[in-house]
Design a protein around this motif. Structure first.
Motif, PDB file in Angstrom:
ATOM      1  N   MET A 110      90.249   2.774 -65.204  1.00 51.31           N
ATOM      2  CA  MET A 110      89.232   1.755 -65.491  1.00 51.31           C
ATOM      3  C   MET A 110      88.914   1.713 -66.983  1.00 51.31           C
ATOM      4  O   MET A 110      88.742   0.640 -67.568  1.00 51.31           O
ATOM      5  N   GLY A 111      88.844   2.898 -67.603  1.00 55.47           N
ATOM      6  CA  GLY A 111      88.588   2.963 -69.035  1.00 55.47           C
ATOM      7  C   GLY A 111      89.694   2.313 -69.831  1.00 55.47           C
ATOM      8  O   GLY A 111      89.449   1.639 -70.840  1.00 55.47           O
ATOM      9  N   MET A 112      90.931   2.489 -69.382  1.00 59.43           N
ATOM     10  CA  MET A 112      92.070   1.854 -70.051  1.00 59.43           C
ATOM     11  C   MET A 112      91.971   0.329 -69.935  1.00 59.43           C
ATOM     12  O   MET A 112      92.200  -0.389 -70.921  1.00 59.43           O
ATOM     13  N   ALA A 113      91.623  -0.162 -68.750  1.00 60.34           N
ATOM     14  CA  ALA A 113      91.487  -1.611 -68.555  1.00 60.34           C
ATOM     15  C   ALA A 113      90.391  -2.176 -69.460  1.00 60.34           C
ATOM     16  O   ALA A 113      90.582  -3.212 -70.118  1.00 60.34           O
ATOM     17  N   LEU A 114      89.258  -1.485 -69.514  1.00 58.57           N
ATOM     18  CA  LEU A 114      88.164  -1.913 -70.385  1.00 58.57           C
ATOM     19  C   LEU A 114      88.584  -1.823 -71.845  1.00 58.57           C
ATOM     20  O   LEU A 114      88.286  -2.712 -72.655  1.00 58.57           O
ATOM     21  N   GLY A 115      89.300  -0.755 -72.181  1.00 66.50           N
ATOM     22  CA  GLY A 115      89.755  -0.571 -73.555  1.00 66.50           C
ATOM     23  C   GLY A 115      90.698  -1.672 -74.005  1.00 66.50           C
ATOM     24  O   GLY A 115      90.598  -2.167 -75.135  1.00 66.50           O
ATOM     25  N   ILE A 116      91.619  -2.064 -73.130  1.00 68.27           N
ATOM     26  CA  ILE A 116      92.548  -3.143 -73.474  1.00 68.27           C
ATOM     27  C   ILE A 116      91.797  -4.449 -73.712  1.00 68.27           C
ATOM     28  O   ILE A 116      92.095  -5.199 -74.648  1.00 68.27           O
ATOM     29  N   PHE A 117      90.800  -4.709 -72.862  1.00 67.41           N
ATOM     30  CA  PHE A 117      89.980  -5.916 -73.051  1.00 67.41           C
ATOM     31  C   PHE A 117      89.259  -5.875 -74.392  1.00 67.41           C
ATOM     32  O   PHE A 117      89.262  -6.870 -75.142  1.00 67.41           O
ATOM     33  N   VAL A 118      88.650  -4.731 -74.720  1.00 69.07           N
ATOM     34  CA  VAL A 118      87.937  -4.585 -75.995  1.00 69.07           C
ATOM     35  C   VAL A 118      88.906  -4.715 -77.164  1.00 69.07           C
ATOM     36  O   VAL A 118      88.600  -5.352 -78.174  1.00 69.07           O
ATOM     37  N   MET A 119      90.093  -4.131 -77.027  1.00 70.40           N
ATOM     38  CA  MET A 119      91.104  -4.206 -78.086  1.00 70.40           C
ATOM     39  C   MET A 119      91.511  -5.651 -78.349  1.00 70.40           C
ATOM     40  O   MET A 119      91.549  -6.103 -79.512  1.00 70.40           O
ATOM     41  N   LEU A 143      85.771   8.203 -71.280  1.00 70.02           N
ATOM     42  CA  LEU A 143      85.772   6.753 -71.384  1.00 70.02           C
ATOM     43  C   LEU A 143      85.263   6.267 -72.730  1.00 70.02           C
ATOM     44  O   LEU A 143      85.811   5.319 -73.302  1.00 70.02           O
ATOM     45  N   THR A 144      84.205   6.899 -73.258  1.00 76.55           N
ATOM     46  CA  THR A 144      83.684   6.459 -74.549  1.00 76.55           C
ATOM     47  C   THR A 144      84.716   6.644 -75.649  1.00 76.55           C
ATOM     48  O   THR A 144      84.935   5.768 -76.477  1.00 76.55           O
ATOM     49  N   SER A 145      85.356   7.800 -75.643  1.00 76.03           N
ATOM     50  CA  SER A 145      86.389   8.074 -76.642  1.00 76.03           C
ATOM     51  C   SER A 145      87.533   7.078 -76.522  1.00 76.03           C
ATOM     52  O   SER A 145      87.992   6.515 -77.525  1.00 76.03           O
ATOM     53  N   LEU A 146      87.983   6.829 -75.304  1.00 74.02           N
ATOM     54  CA  LEU A 146      89.118   5.935 -75.085  1.00 74.02           C
ATOM     55  C   LEU A 146      88.802   4.510 -75.518  1.00 74.02           C
ATOM     56  O   LEU A 146      89.576   3.883 -76.260  1.00 74.02           O
ATOM     57  N   VAL A 147      87.660   3.988 -75.067  1.00 76.88           N
ATOM     58  CA  VAL A 147      87.301   2.606 -75.404  1.00 76.88           C
ATOM     59  C   VAL A 147      87.049   2.466 -76.904  1.00 76.88           C
ATOM     60  O   VAL A 147      87.431   1.461 -77.510  1.00 76.88           O
ATOM     61  N   SER A 148      86.425   3.469 -77.523  1.00 75.25           N
ATOM     62  CA  SER A 148      86.173   3.428 -78.966  1.00 75.25           C
ATOM     63  C   SER A 148      87.483   3.395 -79.745  1.00 75.25           C
ATOM     64  O   SER A 148      87.623   2.659 -80.727  1.00 75.25           O
ATOM     65  N   LEU A 149      88.452   4.191 -79.312  1.00 75.27           N
ATOM     66  CA  LEU A 149      89.756   4.202 -79.970  1.00 75.27           C
ATOM     67  C   LEU A 149      90.465   2.863 -79.812  1.00 75.27           C
ATOM     68  O   LEU A 149      91.097   2.364 -80.747  1.00 75.27           O
ATOM     69  N   TYR A 150      90.359   2.259 -78.628  1.00 72.29           N
ATOM     70  CA  TYR A 150      90.949   0.937 -78.421  1.00 72.29           C
ATOM     71  C   TYR A 150      90.267  -0.108 -79.310  1.00 72.29           C
ATOM     72  O   TYR A 150      90.916  -1.041 -79.792  1.00 72.29           O
ATOM     73  N   LEU A 151      88.962   0.058 -79.525  1.00 69.41           N
ATOM     74  CA  LEU A 151      88.254  -0.828 -80.440  1.00 69.41           C
ATOM     75  C   LEU A 151      88.818  -0.686 -81.859  1.00 69.41           C
ATOM     76  O   LEU A 151      89.055  -1.684 -82.552  1.00 69.41           O
ATOM     77  N   GLY A 152      89.054   0.563 -82.266  1.00 72.45           N
ATOM     78  CA  GLY A 152      89.650   0.797 -83.577  1.00 72.45           C
ATOM     79  C   GLY A 152      91.026   0.179 -83.702  1.00 72.45           C
ATOM     80  O   GLY A 152      91.366  -0.428 -84.733  1.00 72.45           O
ATOM     81  N   ILE A 153      91.849   0.298 -82.658  1.00 75.67           N
ATOM     82  CA  ILE A 153      93.181  -0.310 -82.678  1.00 75.67           C
ATOM     83  C   ILE A 153      93.078  -1.829 -82.733  1.00 75.67           C
ATOM     84  O   ILE A 153      93.850  -2.497 -83.440  1.00 75.67           O
ATOM     85  N   GLY A 154      92.114  -2.395 -82.011  1.00 76.45           N
ATOM     86  CA  GLY A 154      91.908  -3.840 -82.057  1.00 76.45           C
ATOM     87  C   GLY A 154      91.568  -4.318 -83.456  1.00 76.45           C
ATOM     88  O   GLY A 154      92.060  -5.359 -83.907  1.00 76.45           O
ATOM     89  N   LEU A 155      90.759  -3.547 -84.167  1.00 77.15           N
ATOM     90  CA  LEU A 155      90.404  -3.913 -85.539  1.00 77.15           C
ATOM     91  C   LEU A 155      91.627  -3.827 -86.449  1.00 77.15           C
ATOM     92  O   LEU A 155      91.821  -4.672 -87.331  1.00 77.15           O
ATOM     93  N   ALA A 156      92.462  -2.797 -86.244  1.00 78.35           N
ATOM     94  CA  ALA A 156      93.698  -2.684 -87.030  1.00 78.35           C
ATOM     95  C   ALA A 156      94.628  -3.859 -86.742  1.00 78.35           C
ATOM     96  O   ALA A 156      95.257  -4.422 -87.662  1.00 78.35           O
ATOM     97  N   LEU A 157      94.737  -4.252 -85.480  1.00 76.33           N
ATOM     98  CA  LEU A 157      95.540  -5.418 -85.116  1.00 76.33           C
ATOM     99  C   LEU A 157      95.026  -6.670 -85.814  1.00 76.33           C
ATOM    100  O   LEU A 157      95.802  -7.511 -86.278  1.00 76.33           O
TER     101      LEU A 157
END
Length: 383
Positions: free
Chosen positions: A46-55, A348-362
């Motif tokens: 679930m955290g991965m799914a949320l992370g991808i959306f945030v990214m 989950l917080t770590s995972l989603v936060s990291l996906y947010l960082g990757i989204g910003l890099a993208l």
């Protein structure tokens, strides 16, 4: 759709390679978590799914627009960290979690990304005066306030924030003379600090923090207490040999199955990987972490402005150094710190936060390539 910006151009400019690397590493992490503690595997999915959306969402909003609110980002970050001190949840002996509206998360993990955003704009606005005494002092004050707040929760996260800050300041163009001077001071101070904190009557660190350092320096003396998990982690990694004992095996000799490592799905997930997937599987994790950090660094290198340099470079530094520290703990290179392995450890917080960082890099890559292709530095415009 975007004005004067076709879908084919979007596909060409978007960094799908980075997305594939991140998703692949996360999937491997989910598999390892399922073996370490199956009951939390679905939550990580679930955290991965949320992370991808945030990214994806963060990658499609021009980072220049986000950075207009850098003051609010900084203040909001301080408020969240202050709320943890006042009304945070205590779990595992540490008050790190905050619950708002039924959502429980760890603000110190989110703080790493928020501070990257804030300092990206701060450094860009002050890049011509970055080496002046006043700006350096103000920078130290601005990073010092959240670090002091996080220090009340976790020393290792505080150190990680300090490392990210140093990376961003270096990218921003801090003088090499200052860097060399800082190193000349830091090395002897670190030696003195280490000498002081291992003294029996020291008052610098808390008791459990001191014992972690002592257990790292003298593992045989603490093999049944503070060094227990770290010793077992190294044993697990070594026992995996080249190909490992097999995924989710039920061997009695397994360190994981014998519960010799508590909470193996978080801080010591690399031990599970080493034991079950062996040297080759461990190398795969290391290579993926390295490629993600490298891709972010390359995005920062090619960014069109200082803010882009700092955002992507800061995310690269976060992934690189946090991966090194986590793996260093699992292999006995550094004291036990409690930092998760990016995209692999449960959290989950770590995972989603990291996906947010990757989204910003993208987003940095996308905006930079679009501006380069149309010959302007304009932001994206929408119908």
């Amino acid at each position: 759709m975007y004005k004067q910006y076709g879908f084919r151009r979007f596909l060409k400019d978007y960094d799908f390679k980075l997305i594939c690397l991140v998703v692949s590493l996360t999937v491997l992490g989910i598999l390892a978590i399922g073996s370490a503690r199956q009951s939390v595997q679905n939550r990580q999915i679930m955290g991965m799914a949320l992370g991808i959306f945030v990214m994806l969402a963060s990658s499609l909003v021009d980072y220049h627009f986000i950075l207009k609110f850098y003051h609010l980002i900084y203040i909001g970050n301080l408020i969240l960290l202050a709320l943890v001190i006042v009304m945070g949840d205590d779990a595992g002996g540490a008050q790190r979690w905050l619950e708002i509206g039924g959502i429980r998360f760890q603000p110190s993990e989110l703080a790493k990304i928020l501070l990257i955003l804030f300092f990206a704009q701060y450094i860009m606005l002050n890049r011509d005066r970055l080496n002046s005494f006043g700006i350096i002092l103000l920078s130290l004050v601005l990073i010092g306030m959240p670090m002091v707040m996080v220090l009340k929760e976790d020393l290792s996260t505080t150190i990680m924030i300090g490392v990210i800050f140093c990376v961003m300041m270096y990218i921003g163009g801090i003088s090499h003379k200052l860097v060399l001077g800082l190193l000349a001071v830091t090395v002897p101070v670190s030696v003195i600090f280490l000498t002081l904190v291992i003294q029996p009557d020291q008052k610098i660190l808390q008791d459990y923090q001191q014992k972690r350092i002592l257990a790292w320096l003298y593992p045989d003396e603490y093999k049944d207490t503070q060094a227990y998990q770290q010793n077992n982690s190294m044993m697990a990694i070594g026992s995996g040999q080249l190909l490992g004992k097999g995924y989710n095996n039920n061997e009695i000799s397994s360190v994981k199955n014998g519960n010799f490592i508590s909470e193996a799905q978080t801080d010591f997930i690399f031990a599970v990987v080493g034991e079950e997937w062996g040297f080759l599987g461990s190398c795969l994790i290391v290579i993926l972490e390295f490629l993600i950090a490298l891709e972010c660094a390359l995005i920062g290198w090619k960014a069109r402005d200082m803010a882009g340099h700092v955002i992507a470079g800061g995310v690269a530094g976060l992934v690189c150094f946090q991966s090194f520290i986590n793996m260093g703990v699992a292999t006995g290179l550094v004291p036990n710190t409690g930092l998760p392995l990016p995209f692999v450890s449960y959290g989950l917080t770590s995972l989603v936060s990291l996906y947010l960082g990757i989204g910003l890099a993208l987003n940095v890559r996308w905006v930079s390539r679009r501006a380069r292709n149309d010959g302007s530095g304009n932001s994206l415009s929408f119908d």
